[in-house]
Design a protein around this motif. Structure first.
Motif, PDB file in Angstrom:
ATOM      1  N   ALA B  89       0.947  -1.215   0.015  1.00 25.28           N
ATOM      2  CA  ALA B  89       0.005   0.005  -0.128  1.00 25.28           C
ATOM      3  C   ALA B  89       0.985   1.340  -0.036  1.00 25.28           C
ATOM      4  O   ALA B  89       1.884   1.206   0.748  1.00 25.28           O
ATOM      5  N   ALA B 100      -6.099   8.446   2.201  1.00 29.06           N
ATOM      6  CA  ALA B 100      -6.360   8.000   0.792  1.00 29.06           C
ATOM      7  C   ALA B 100      -5.163   7.355   0.594  1.00 29.06           C
ATOM      8  O   ALA B 100      -3.827   7.648   0.856  1.00 29.06           O
ATOM      9  N   SER B 101      -5.287   6.162  -0.017  1.00 30.30           N
ATOM     10  CA  SER B 101      -4.345   5.239  -0.024  1.00 30.30           C
ATOM     11  C   SER B 101      -4.816   4.154  -1.499  1.00 30.30           C
ATOM     12  O   SER B 101      -5.831   4.026  -1.643  1.00 30.30           O
ATOM     13  N   ASP B 102      -3.576   3.532  -1.890  1.00 30.55           N
ATOM     14  CA  ASP B 102      -3.673   2.732  -2.925  1.00 30.55           C
ATOM     15  C   ASP B 102      -3.135   1.223  -2.644  1.00 30.55           C
ATOM     16  O   ASP B 102      -1.957   1.376  -2.182  1.00 30.55           O
ATOM     17  N   LYS B 104      -1.498  -1.738  -4.197  1.00 30.09           N
ATOM     18  CA  LYS B 104      -0.689  -2.080  -5.597  1.00 30.09           C
ATOM     19  C   LYS B 104      -0.265  -3.286  -5.508  1.00 30.09           C
ATOM     20  O   LYS B 104      -0.132  -4.224  -4.547  1.00 30.09           O
ATOM     21  N   THR B 125      -2.967  -0.801  -9.404  1.00 28.38           N
ATOM     22  CA  THR B 125      -3.732  -0.484  -8.366  1.00 28.38           C
ATOM     23  C   THR B 125      -4.968  -1.378  -8.429  1.00 28.38           C
ATOM     24  O   THR B 125      -5.693  -1.595  -9.271  1.00 28.38           O
ATOM     25  N   SER B 128      -8.243   1.183  -3.708  1.00 26.54           N
ATOM     26  CA  SER B 128      -8.146   2.436  -3.145  1.00 26.54           C
ATOM     27  C   SER B 128      -9.112   2.947  -2.140  1.00 26.54           C
ATOM     28  O   SER B 128     -10.220   2.428  -2.104  1.00 26.54           O
ATOM     29  N   SER B 129      -8.736   3.925  -1.415  1.00 22.35           N
ATOM     30  CA  SER B 129      -9.408   4.733  -0.390  1.00 22.35           C
ATOM     31  C   SER B 129      -9.090   6.008  -0.562  1.00 22.35           C
ATOM     32  O   SER B 129      -8.213   6.505  -1.205  1.00 22.35           O
ATOM     33  N   ASP B 130     -10.143   6.786  -0.772  1.00 21.65           N
ATOM     34  CA  ASP B 130     -10.362   8.256  -1.453  1.00 21.65           C
ATOM     35  C   ASP B 130      -9.922   9.087  -0.319  1.00 21.65           C
ATOM     36  O   ASP B 130      -9.803  10.570  -0.578  1.00 21.65           O
TER      37      ASP B 130
END
Lengths: 232, 480
Positions: B89, B100-102, B104, B125, B128-130
């Motif tokens: 992440a 906010a995270s991705d 991968k 990715t 995700s979270s925004d």
């Protein structure tokens, strides 16, 4: 209780006294089960082990007297001395003949097939009118292997202590006051040579119900059945 | 992870020094958020937050390992076919990056940089979270079962979520929507066993050294998408979770579970402790037995040093020196005939000095017999960490209590007690707790052949192939 030390004998004796004063409860003495209940004469045709691999064909020597009121003294040291090959009444390693005499004619060999998976030494002696307690039994058989088999285990159970030799080498020892159960003691990995392998055993007992069982297991622990068992 | 602060683990690992082998593992073991321990090319790898990684050839002695690319936090690894997929992440965690995270994905055919197959390929990715929604897309964890690839992720900030990936590509399946499967968790892991899916995760607070309250919890479900419930029927979506592992001894803050199925009835779990109190309170890798009881995973325990009866699960008989039985002096007749009002007094047990003089001086074979609380039936278990170890446990010596007589493998794969422990490999044993709580006892010399101490008869032990389905190779250590 059957192999118990002195106090149980005292208690058993007390119970016997009670029976003596109450004849109304006494039962007639049962007849001794005949040898045919447990054995039949070995034939000349080779026999295979049974479905579980137990070897049923044996030459059994009538019991050698070795008085012991208890089995608690059957330590390894005691048993090794009592069952040493030097004590064998005959030429250790040879295959006796059915009916052959031993111990200056006092004892005789019997070639028998056990009707059971185990070999009822007590009943063998009792049926022949020989001593049942305080005895040593010698057993011999010939295992004819169709090929050389490696990593074989001899699996033995005996009542009471016993020692077993394959082709003259000690293979399994069962010490102390033991009961007979299948696969109690297993030998180290050994080799059955192609052809005749001579198997010797000696079982010692004081006040117990002598018997033994023996089979060979392969490297996977499975019983070996493709053997020909003879007593010639 | 990442609740209080983000530790500078890269620096910590760079400064890692050789530590004495204590209760857990040897070598460089400093890591945070270790990924599932995975084998590649005969070595075992785990990766942590910010690219730190550890490598080991035996699961006992660890060293700083290759650093995976991508940075970020809390990776996981799964092998599918000839590919190792790595999820990690970037962003999130509640600090500078907010939430906010991705998550991968990348893959490589080897984890070992020395291999010609070592080359990472980034997939992209997959979740995700925004930064506004109630989810923080970090701490990914794989489950590959029955041809399908699942990924859980998330932290305390909202829910734990589950998505499905394509095992062929590592990409998210088209049209797949995340499913909420738990709250109040982070550092999740997914398992499948006997018709149940298990969701493990960490409760408590991380990253606060010896004050971290991290502990590992579990719920289970018949459907990978949930609902997951704990042993009390409390949904994990409402905060449930049965305890799997918590602090113990000098190790505080158990978190970030990973399953290591070593086969042969041995399962272990990797985790980190937020603080090893014997290693400056730093976060360390740990590997411990994983047990299964009533369908639930339970933390096992390496055998504590001490003196035990070693009891065969096959016959219940005790491992012993095969020596002459020595009777305890006793007037059996007087005992049986004693009256109810006769005075009683203690009868001394048999001591080593009562019998040791009767034992042969040289090597003695061992056998199994009814346990009689006798000196030839008591074995002292002593770790020998300087000899190395295997997956979370050091090698042990097994000696007759009060003596130097040491259990040893013979060249013919039988078992004996030699007169004195010399440190030879034949006298060193692995003692691994099996999933049922009993133990497997493996000679160092024959571990490669999968031989172990096995009761092949009611009274006969030997070294033989271990069958995880049989009681023959299972042993229990019972305090006298």
């Amino acid at each position: 209780m059957k192999n118990g030390p002195t106090p149980w004998i005292v208690i058993a004796a007390s119970m016997a006294s009670l029976a003596a004063v109450a004849p109304a409860f006494a039962r007639p003495a049962p007849g001794v089960p005949p040898l045919a209940d447990f054995f039949e004469p070995a034939t000349t045709a080779a026999a295979a082990p049974d479905a579980d691999g137990f070897i049923r064909r044996w030459l059994l020597l009538e019991p050698v007297s070795k008085p012991n009121p208890t089995n608690t003294l059957f330590t390894g040291s005691y048993v090794r001395a009592a069952l040493a090959p030097e004590t064998f009444p005959g030429r250790f390693g040879a295959v006796p003949r059915d009916g052959q005499a031993a111990a200056d004619g006092a004892l005789r060999w019997h070639a028998l097939d056990s009707k059971l998976w185990d070999v009822k030494l007590f009943n063998f002696a009792q049926a022949l009118g020989k001593p049942k307690y305080g005895v040593i039994f010698w057993a011999v058989t010939v295992v004819d292997s169709p090929r050389e088999m490696h990593d074989v285990r001899m699996a033995v159970g005996s009542n009471s202590a016993s020692v077993w030799w394959l082709n003259g080498r000690e293979a399994a020892t069962l010490f102390d006051d033991r009961r007979m159960v299948m696969d109690d003691v297993l030998s180290d990995r050994l080799t059955l040579k192609k052809g005749r392998n001579i198997l010797y055993g000696a079982v010692i007992n004081g006040p117990g119900l002598s018997d033994f069982c023996l089979r060979f297991l392969d490297a996977d622990g499975e019983p070996i059945r493709d053997l020909a068992i003879a007593v010639q | 992870m990442t609740r209080l602060f983000r530790p500078t683990l890269g620096l910590s690992l760079a400064l890692a020094c050789q530590s004495p082998a204590t209760a857990q593992l040897a070598g460089d073991v400093f890591i945070h958020d270790p990924s599932t321990v995975v084998e590649s090319g005969g070595k075992w790898f785990t990766f942590g937050t910010r690219g730190g990684g550890l490598v080991s050839e035996d699961g006992w002695t660890w060293a700083n390992g290759p650093v995976r690319p991508g940075g970020g936090v809390a990776p996981d690894v799964v092998k599918i076919g000839d590919r190792y997929y790595v999820a990690w992440a970037v962003g999130g965690g509640g600090m500078s990056g907010g939430h906010a995270s991705d998550v991968k994905i990348m893959w490589t055919k080897s984890l070992d940089p020395a291999s010609p197959d070592f080359e990472y390929h980034e997939v992209g990715t997959v979740a995700s979270s925004d930064g506004v929604e109630n989810n923080d897309a970090i701490d990914p964890a794989f489950l590959y079962h029955d041809g399908r690839l699942w990924l859980s992720y998330g932290t305390y900030f909202g829910s734990i979520r589950l998505v499905e990936l394509d095992p062929e590509s590592g990409r998210r399946l088209e049209g797949n929507e995340p499913v909420d499967i738990a709250i109040d968790m982070e550092a999740t892991a997914l398992l499948y066993r006997d018709g149940w899916y298990y969701l493990l995760g960490t409760h408590g607070t991380c990253c606060d050294g010896p004050n971290s309250t991290y502990n590992i919890r579990v719920g289970r479900s018949r459907d990978v998408r949930g609902p997951y419930v704990d042993n009390m029927g409390i949904p994990l979506l409402k905060g449930g979770g049965k305890l799997v592992a918590a602090a113990q001894g000098r190790m505080i803050g158990a978190g970030h579970f990973g399953r290591i199925d070593l086969g042969g009835g041995i399962e272990k779990m990797s985790l980190h402790y937020e603080a090893d109190m014997d290693r400056s309170g730093r976060s360390v890798l740990a590997i411990e037995p994983l047990l299964w009881r009533d369908g639930w995973p339970v933390a096992g325990r390496n055998l504590d040093p001490g003196t035990y009866e070693i009891q065969s699960a096959r016959s219940g008989n005790a491992l012993q020196l095969k020596v002459d039985f020595v009777r305890i002096p006793f007037d059996a007749r007087a005992s049986f005939m004693a009256g109810p009002d006769d005075p009683v007094k203690p009868v001394p047990g048999q001591s080593l000095s009562d019998v040791a003089g009767t034992w042969p001086k040289d090597a003695v074979r061992v056998d199994l017999s009814a346990y009689m609380v006798r000196p030839n039936q008591h074995w002292t278990i002593t770790p020998v960490p300087e000899a190395g170890g295997w997956f979370g446990a050091p090698y042990y010596k097994i000696t007759v209590a009060g003596t130097e007589r040491a259990l040893a493998a013979t060249p013919a794969d039988e078992v004996q007690a030699v007169p004195a422990f010399t440190g030879a490999d034949a006298e060193l044993w692995r003692i691994d707790q099996l999933t049922d709580g009993s133990y497997r006892i493996t000679p160092k010399t024959r571990a490669g052949a999968d031989l172990a101490l096995v009761a092949i008869g009611a009274s006969t032990p030997t070294l033989a192939r271990f069958d995880p389905q049989s009681d023959a190779g299972r042993w229990r250590f019972v305090r006298p």
